[in-house]
Scaffold this motif. Structure first.
Motif, short mmCIF file in Angstrom:
data_model
loop_
_atom_site.label_atom_id
_atom_site.label_comp_id
_atom_site.label_asym_id
_atom_site.label_seq_id
_atom_site.Cartn_x
_atom_site.Cartn_y
_atom_site.Cartn_z
N THR A 370 1.14 -1.30 -0.53
CA THR A 370 0.15 -0.30 0.18
C THR A 370 0.58 1.24 0.00
OG1 THR A 370 -0.91 -1.28 1.05
CG2 THR A 370 -2.08 1.79 0.95
N ILE A 371 0.54 2.50 -0.58
CA ILE A 371 1.23 3.77 -0.82
C ILE A 371 -0.28 4.75 -0.87
CG2 ILE A 371 2.49 4.65 -2.00
CD1 ILE A 371 3.42 2.84 -3.84
N LEU A 372 0.63 5.98 0.48
CA LEU A 372 -0.15 5.96 0.93
C LEU A 372 0.66 7.64 0.62
CD1 LEU A 372 -1.61 5.42 4.55
CD2 LEU A 372 -3.11 5.25 1.77
N THR A 373 -0.58 8.58 -0.67
CA THR A 373 -0.01 9.96 -0.27
C THR A 373 -0.57 10.95 0.45
OG1 THR A 373 -1.09 9.93 -2.65
CG2 THR A 373 0.79 9.36 -2.68
N GLY A 374 -0.12 12.16 0.10
CA GLY A 374 -1.38 13.60 0.72
C GLY A 374 -1.26 13.15 2.53
N VAL A 375 -0.62 12.34 2.69
CA VAL A 375 -0.71 12.45 4.77
C VAL A 375 -0.25 13.77 4.70
CG1 VAL A 375 0.06 9.82 4.03
CG2 VAL A 375 1.97 11.21 4.32
N THR A 376 -0.81 13.23 6.37
CA THR A 376 -0.29 14.84 6.98
C THR A 376 0.31 14.41 8.47
OG1 THR A 376 -2.64 14.94 7.64
CG2 THR A 376 -1.81 16.24 5.73
N THR A 377 0.23 15.36 9.44
CA THR A 377 0.84 14.77 11.26
C THR A 377 0.03 14.05 12.08
OG1 THR A 377 1.81 17.17 11.31
CG2 THR A 377 3.38 16.13 10.50
N ASP A 378 -1.40 14.31 11.12
CA ASP A 378 -2.14 14.52 12.63
C ASP A 378 -3.11 13.29 12.02
OD1 ASP A 378 -3.66 15.07 9.86
OD2 ASP A 378 -5.24 15.40 10.98
N MET A 379 -2.56 12.25 11.31
CA MET A 379 -2.45 10.52 10.90
C MET A 379 -2.06 9.82 11.77
SD MET A 379 -2.64 11.66 6.55
CE MET A 379 -4.02 12.27 6.44
N ASP A 380 -2.85 8.53 12.63
CA ASP A 380 -2.44 7.82 13.65
C ASP A 380 -0.68 7.25 12.64
OD1 ASP A 380 -3.80 8.30 14.90
OD2 ASP A 380 -5.23 6.37 14.58
N ILE A 381 -1.18 6.88 11.58
CA ILE A 381 -0.41 6.13 10.99
C ILE A 381 1.32 6.98 10.65
CG2 ILE A 381 -0.12 7.14 8.38
CD1 ILE A 381 0.35 4.18 7.25
N MET A 382 1.29 8.21 11.03
CA MET A 382 2.94 9.28 11.08
C MET A 382 2.84 9.63 12.23
SD MET A 382 3.91 10.46 8.01
CE MET A 382 4.70 11.86 8.42
N ARG A 383 2.28 8.68 13.42
CA ARG A 383 2.27 9.53 14.32
C ARG A 383 3.11 7.89 15.35
NH1 ARG A 383 1.50 14.71 15.53
NH2 ARG A 383 2.06 14.42 17.63
N GLU A 384 2.40 6.71 15.13
CA GLU A 384 2.84 5.38 15.68
C GLU A 384 3.54 4.23 14.91
OE1 GLU A 384 -1.15 4.22 16.69
OE2 GLU A 384 -1.57 6.63 17.96
N GLU A 385 3.30 3.16 15.05
CA GLU A 385 3.98 2.52 14.83
C GLU A 385 3.22 1.32 14.06
OE1 GLU A 385 7.72 -0.93 15.46
OE2 GLU A 385 5.55 -1.02 16.49
N THR A 386 3.32 0.81 12.51
CA THR A 386 2.21 0.39 11.82
C THR A 386 2.50 -1.09 11.89
OG1 THR A 386 1.39 2.25 10.30
CG2 THR A 386 1.06 -0.09 9.42
N PHE A 387 3.40 -1.56 11.34
CA PHE A 387 4.03 -2.56 11.06
C PHE A 387 3.29 -3.38 10.23
CE2 PHE A 387 5.59 -6.60 13.83
CZ PHE A 387 7.41 -6.39 14.05
N GLY A 388 3.20 -3.13 8.77
CA GLY A 388 2.73 -3.49 7.46
C GLY A 388 3.43 -3.38 7.06
#
Length: 495
Positions: A370-388
């Protein structure tokens, strides 16, 4: 003997205590193949009395083990290495079946990392040096100050599923080589691949009680940590669990390797093709289930479009499927909890405006690259470990912005930085709050003879090589006064 290659209906032994496999007193648990969901094994569950017996066995064996000469312990470690190599292929196949790691990556784990750890531990204890100090407190030549190392005693090792024989071998080999005895709680997801090591220990001549194994889930590990008869703890796993262990080990040595946030920073002068290859490894190796994964990909705006286009093309070409097939490049996630966290992070990002591009199946425990674009720093994926297997890509224009983002998670294991400029590499590398910064190298790179560990919420201490020995031995100072001359005990005098 623990029937680690037996039929599905057999119940495998729960504990390896004092050199013998024993039934568990807390029932059984299942190990399933993450590729197809089939039950691979039913494994005995170690109860509190089994844990106590394992600790007692380790305590009883420790004095005689520590009393062996250094060369005798080193020779046993070398025999473990030799036998491990002879049995590495079936262990690799079991790793693939139990945790869904591709067969080639499983072979890399056992041949390149797990087995050699035992020989490396032998070399480390042969070179674990003490120190002598000059006498500085008094005006005399009678004093001799010598520092040596002594083993802690009994150590608990609690290890994760993603590198079931590698991380455990590093820990067990160095802890035991130093003269300690061990109780090992492997991951419940890799119970049999880890149990296969118990047979190696026996055949290599590791004395009974030196390395004990207790199978089960988190409560078994907690019982080890809670025991007052355990002198030190090694743990690799989540930050949440690591924090609980640290609280219980306030006055005991502990080495914790916890979560990572893997900022993968690509500067405007980077070799984009090399960075793409590094990101493929960083984001999709073992489906992203690595603490050193590239959890956040920060790309300078000048190379953003080129990088994204090339990464998408390579992700689309990934061979995803049965991890037992030789040409598979990415398999399933290991378990439902990991899958749930990955889905939650991706869903949160999409709900907050991220755009998503996915390649591969989404069924069972399979999750697409999976590729995500347009991410921002308030998203969980930018602040926590995803492990996927997710690459969240953030566009930045100023290097300080990338450094600031690297700080927001509170984690600090490994960062990856891509630039051709030495001054940039040096300055940014120093500014990143991570235990290691890989320059023009994927985040999933580590050297087995270099210190490894994290800052902040990513852990306590450093593992590998001599750094392991520093945690699981105690420094001991012997001070001698040889007698002879009389002297003034006042070093400065005049008072």
């Amino acid at each position: 003997m623990n029937k680690h290659s037996s039929a599905h209906s057999d119940v495998l032994k729960a504990a390896f205590i004092d050199g013998t496999w024993k039934d568990g007193s807390a029932g059984t648990f299942e190990v399933r193949n993450p590729h197809n969901g089939e039950v691979l094994h039913n494994v005995g569950y170690a109860g509190p009395d089994d844990v106590e017996a394992a600790i007692a066995s380790a305590r009883k064996a420790q004095p005689a083990w520590a009393a062996l000469s250094t060369i005798e312990r080193a020779q046993i470690m070398r025999r473990v290495h030799q036998i491990f190599l002879e049995r590495a292929e079936p262990i690799a196949q079991m790793i693939t079946a139990e945790i869904g790691k591709t067969i080639n990556d499983a072979r890399e784990e056992v041949f390149e990392y797990s087995a050699p750890s035992w020989a490396k531990s032998a070399e480390e204890i042969l070179r674990h040096r003490g120190l002598s100090f000059p006498s500085t407190q008094e005006r005399t030549r009678n004093k001799r100050l010598v520092m040596s190392h002594r083993p802690l005693g009994v150590v608990a090792a609690i290890t994760p599923y993603n590198f079931p024989t590698d991380i455990s071998s590093i820990a067990l080999a160095h802890i035991a080589a130093a003269g300690n005895t061990v109780i090992w709680k492997p991951s419940e997801y890799a119970a049999v691949s880890c149990a296969m090591l118990g047979e190696i220990f026996k055949d290599a001549g590791v004395p009974d009680g030196v390395i004990n194994i207790v199978q089960g889930k988190g409560d078994v590990g907690a019982a080890l940590v809670d025991s007052k008869d355990v002198d030190g703890v090694f743990f690799t796993g989540s930050t949440a669990t690591g924090r609980k262990i640290a609280e219980k080990c306030a006055l005991r040595p502990h080495l914790l390797e916890l979560g990572g946030d893997g900022p993968f920073i690509i500067m405007d002068d980077a070799d984009v093709d090399a960075a793409v290859d590094g990101a493929m490894n960083g984001c999709f190796y073992y489906s992203g289930q690595v603490c050193t994964s590239a959890e956040r990909v920060l790309v300078h705006e000048k190379v953003y479009d080129e990088f994204l286009e090339k990464l998408s093309a390579k992700a689309a070409a990934l061979k995803i499927g049965n991890p037992a097939e030789e040409d598979t490049e990415m398999g399933p996630l290991c378990n439902k909890d990991t899958l749930a966290r990955v889905k939650a992070h991706v869903d949160d990002a999409v709900a907050k405006g991220a755009k998503i591009e996915q390649f591969g199946p989404e069924e069972g425990l399979y999750y697409p690259a999976t590729i995500l674009t347009g991410v921002t720093t308030d998203m969980d994926i930018m602040r926590e470990e995803t492990f996927g297997p997710v690459a969240p890509i953030y566009k930045f224009s100023d290097v300080q912005e990338a450094i600031d983002i690297a700080h927001i998670s509170g984690l600090g294991l490994i960062a990856s930085l891509w630039t051709k400029d030495l001054a940039t590499a040096w300055r940014v590398g120093e500014a990143l709050p991570h235990g290691s910064v890989n320059i023009n190298e994927t985040s999933n790179y580590w050297d087995q003879l270099a210190p490894f560990g994290g800052a902040g919420q990513s852990g306590v201490g450093r593992e590998l090589s001599q750094w392991f020995l520093e945690t699981f031995t105690e420094k001991k100072l012997l001070v001698f006064d040889l007698g002879g001359e009389t002297y003034n005990r006042r070093a400065e005098g005049g008072w």
